[in-house]
Structure formats: structure tokens, C-alpha cells
Write a protein that holds these residues in place. Structure first.
Motif, short mmCIF file in Angstrom:
data_model
loop_
_atom_site.label_atom_id
_atom_site.label_comp_id
_atom_site.label_asym_id
_atom_site.label_seq_id
_atom_site.Cartn_x
_atom_site.Cartn_y
_atom_site.Cartn_z
N ASP A 1 0.87 -6.28 4.04
CA ASP A 1 0.53 -5.10 3.28
C ASP A 1 -0.96 -4.81 3.48
O ASP A 1 -1.79 -5.73 3.38
N PRO A 2 -1.35 -3.56 3.78
CA PRO A 2 -2.77 -3.26 4.05
C PRO A 2 -3.69 -3.53 2.87
O PRO A 2 -4.89 -3.67 3.04
N HIS A 3 -3.13 -3.61 1.67
CA HIS A 3 -3.94 -3.85 0.47
C HIS A 3 -3.91 -5.31 0.05
O HIS A 3 -4.43 -5.66 -1.02
N GLY A 4 -3.29 -6.17 0.86
CA GLY A 4 -3.27 -7.59 0.58
C GLY A 4 -2.24 -8.04 -0.43
O GLY A 4 -2.27 -9.18 -0.90
N ASP A 5 -1.30 -7.17 -0.78
CA ASP A 5 -0.24 -7.52 -1.73
C ASP A 5 0.80 -8.39 -1.03
O ASP A 5 1.48 -7.95 -0.10
#
Length: 381
Positions: free
Chosen positions: A124-128
Motif C-alpha cells: 500500500d503506498p501509504h504503508g497500511d
């Protein structure tokens, strides 16, 4: 590299649904995928085989399955993969190695022709962590002549190793390195490794030794000599020995610093009890069975830290490529099979008689097949 223009067709093995080996179908008319703007198309030379392939095929990740990896199939299709339901048909294969043959509009065209190893984690690009997906599970993978992946997941590699040798590294070794990193394994530690003959187990031994740790592997006696020769393990113990815990405590000087586990199963309680005060338990598999007995008194009274390891940080794969390029780890390939014999390769994998990785040779090299290779190519019945 010859890309079949006008989005032609390619050979692949397609998983039609959860079930037995009959769910794997070799086809020669799968569409060649088109890379998105930030993706690359990789012509696959070889692809390593992992427990994930079998687990996804039989739906083992489902909570309706409570036994060891085998041929028990999930009773539901809703949670048979890492993150939920699998969309079928699906091309599996998390460990492709090959060369970039086409790039998306936003990718540097200078990457065409680059030799690459693929990091299977689609993050996930947001680190999720909940947003992570896996190649060959939520997205088509490398049991095909071509595969598309995000350009960031295609790591350039400069090595004299063959595609087959390189394909034995990605999933197993990155998983093992992640386990050791999470546990903070360092020089002079003692690391106990279950499933020492498998891909992750043999990788754990090499990578722990790279860190300067002492290693104790657990396996069957018939594999002990090969494990020592191929991985450099300091000790290999018989998993069936009635005195196994005592042997571990004697060799470790009273307790291991880290138990690196990919087995679980009936041995778990005895092995967990060999961890010293302040030690670590790190796990990334349960091939011996996912349901175990845990004495919480051992866990909290000894201040043991437990690490579940799945989605690895990008730096782990980047570091692994560096180890390979510098020759700090070596491949352990048990045998190879051609793509059209993937069913046979999985049957061999399930027998667990091998040491190291089983690799699917998607694009055979020009030279003659080597002595390590599996049976000659033929279409599975």
C-alpha cells in the motif's frame, strides 16, 4: 527477448479454483499482460516454488482449515488467500526472475533489457499493512512466459548466477531475512531453525550465519549431511529425537536467543520452552500445523517477544539483492521442472524429500539441462 506484439498469447499455468492438483491447467493461449503506466513487463526465465503456492491452491489460509499443509481443501472460498478470497482464474508464482521486455509510459525506457528479481509484495503506498497484496495470489504471477509488476518491485540484479539459481532466493530468503531482522539477531546469538531443509529454513541458516550467529537446524536425519554441506549449519538435530529439547539446551548453553519457526505443529511447546529469558520467537509459516499449545507462563515470565512476519519492508529485499551480488549467500536449488510439469513439481514439493528450493524453468537456457534438473519436459496428464 521477443515480445509477441499486438498483445499475443503466452504459455502459463492457470489455477482454476481451490482444490487438488487437477485445478492447475497448463495453457498456451493466455493473453500477454499489458504493463500499466508505472509497471514493467518481464519475460520470465525461471520462477521459484513456495508453500504459498500450495496454501493458496487448497485455501489453507482459511480459518476452516486447522491442519498442516497438505491436500485438505478449505470449506469456504471467502478467506482462502493472504487477504481474503482469491479471484479465479489466477496465475500463481511469487518468485519470477527474468528481463524487462516492455515498460509503462511513466517508466524509464532505459530499463528495457534489464535483468531483474521480483519483490512479490505489492505494498500500500501509504504503508497500511492491510492494503498489501501478493504476487501470484491477489495478482497474476510468474508461472507464465510474461508477468507485469510495478517498476519499483523489479530489482536490477548483477550476478553470474543463472535465472534458476536466482529464482531460489526471492520469497524464501527475503522472508528469512525479515524474520531475523524482526528478532534483532546479531553476532554470537544462537538461532534455532525449524524446517531446516526447506527454502526458508535453509535461508535462515545462511542468513543467520552471515550475521555471525550460531545455528541449530532441525530436520530429519536423512537430510542432515546435505543441510550442513549446503548451508553451513553449525548443528543439525533429529526432529524425532526424544531428547531434542535437552540437546538444544546443551548446545545453546541453556537456551536459544531466537527460535525461527516455519513449522509450528506438535513440536512447538517443547521448542518454545528452549528460548532463554529475554529471547525471541519469530514465525513465518506453519507447515507442521497452525494450531499449537502455548504456555503463556513461559511467554511472560521469560519476557519473550513474539514476531509474526509477513509483509516485509522494502529495504529487506534491497539488502538481499546486495547479499546475492556480493556472494554473501548462495543458492540451494534441489531440482527444476519445466512449466508444463508444474503439477509434478508441486507433488514433489509436497513430499518434502528435498533440501532447498524447487524451481520452475519457464524459459530453458540454450545449454543442455544440468544434472540437478527434474524430469524432461512433457505435458502433465
Amino acid at each position: 527477448m521477443t515480445l509477441r506484439r499486438h498483445r499475443g498469447r503466452m504459455s502459463a499455468v492457470v489455477l482454476r479454483g481451490h482444490g487438488g492438483l487437477d485445478q492447475l491447467e497448463y495453457v498456451t493461449n493466455a493473453p500477454i499482460p499489458t504493463p500499466g503506466p508505472e509497471e514493467v513487463l518481464v519475460e520470465v526465465g525461471a520462477c521459484g516454488m513456495n508453500n504459498t503456492d500450495i496454501n493458496t491452491r487448497i485455501g489453507w489460509y482459511s480459518r476452516s482449515v486447522n491442519t498442516a499443509t497438505g491436500e485438505e481443501t478449505a470449506t469456504t472460498d471467502t478467506d482462502g488467500s493472504w487477504t481474503g478470497a482469491v479471484t479465479f482464474p489466477r496465475i500463481q508464482g511469487a518468485d519470477p526472475v527474468g528481463r524487462i521486455s516492455e515498460v509503462g509510459a511513466s517508466v524509464d525506457r532505459g530499463r528495457v533489457g534489464e535483468r531483474v528479481m521480483i519483490d512479490a509484495w505489492l505494498r500500500d503506498p501509504h504503508g497500511d499493512l492491510a492494503g498489501a497484496r501478493y504476487l501470484g495470489s491477489e495478482r497474476d504471477g510468474g508461472y507464465a512466459e510474461y508477468v507485469t509488476v510495478p517498476a519499483a518491485n523489479a530489482h536490477p540484479v548483477r550476478s553470474r548466477l543463472t535465472d534458476v539459481e536466482l529464482a531460489g532466493f526471492p520469497c524464501s530468503y527475503s522472508t528469512a531475512e525479515h524474520m531475523l531482522e524482526r528478532a534483532g539477531v546479531k553476532e554470537r546469538d544462537c538461532v534455532l531453525v525449524t524446517g531446516a531443509s526447506g527454502g526458508v529454513g535453509s535461508a535462515l541458516i545462511q542468513l543467520a550465519r552471515r550475521r555471525g550467529a550460531t545455528t541449530i537446524g532441525i530436520s530429519s536425519p536423512s537430510k542432515s549431511a546435505d543441510i550442513r554441506a549446503l548451508t553451513g549449519a553449525d548443528h543439525v538435530l533429529d526432529r524425532g529425537s526424544p531428547s531434542l529439547p535437552t540437546e538444544i539446551l546443551d548446545l545453546s548453553g541453556g537456551g536459544v536467543d531466537t527460535l525461527a519457526d516455519v513449522v509450528g505443529g506438535p513440536l512447538f511447546p517443547a521448542l518454545f520452552d528452549t528460548i532463554r529469558r529475554g529471547g525471541n520467537y519469530t514465525v513465518a509459516g506453519a507447515i507442521g500445523g497452525p494450531m499449537v499449545d502455548l504456555d503463556l507462563r513461559i511467554l511472560y515470565l521469560r519476557d519473550i517477544t513474539m514476531h509474526g512476519c509477513t509483509v516485509l519492508p522494502p529495504r529487506v529485499f534491497t539488502n538481499l539483492v546486495g547479499y546475492i551480488e556480493r556472494g554473501e549467500v548462495r543458492p540451494v536449488v534441489a531440482c527444476t521442472y519445466p512449466l508444463d510439469r508444474l503439477r509434478s513439481a508441486q507433488a514433489t514439493f509436497l513430499r518434502k524429500e528435498h533440501v532447498g528450493a524447487i524451481v520452475i524453468e519457464v524459459k530453458p537456457p540454450d545449454h543442455a539441462r544440468s544434472a540437478m534438473d527434474g524430469p524432461a519436459s512433457r505435458l502433465d496428464p
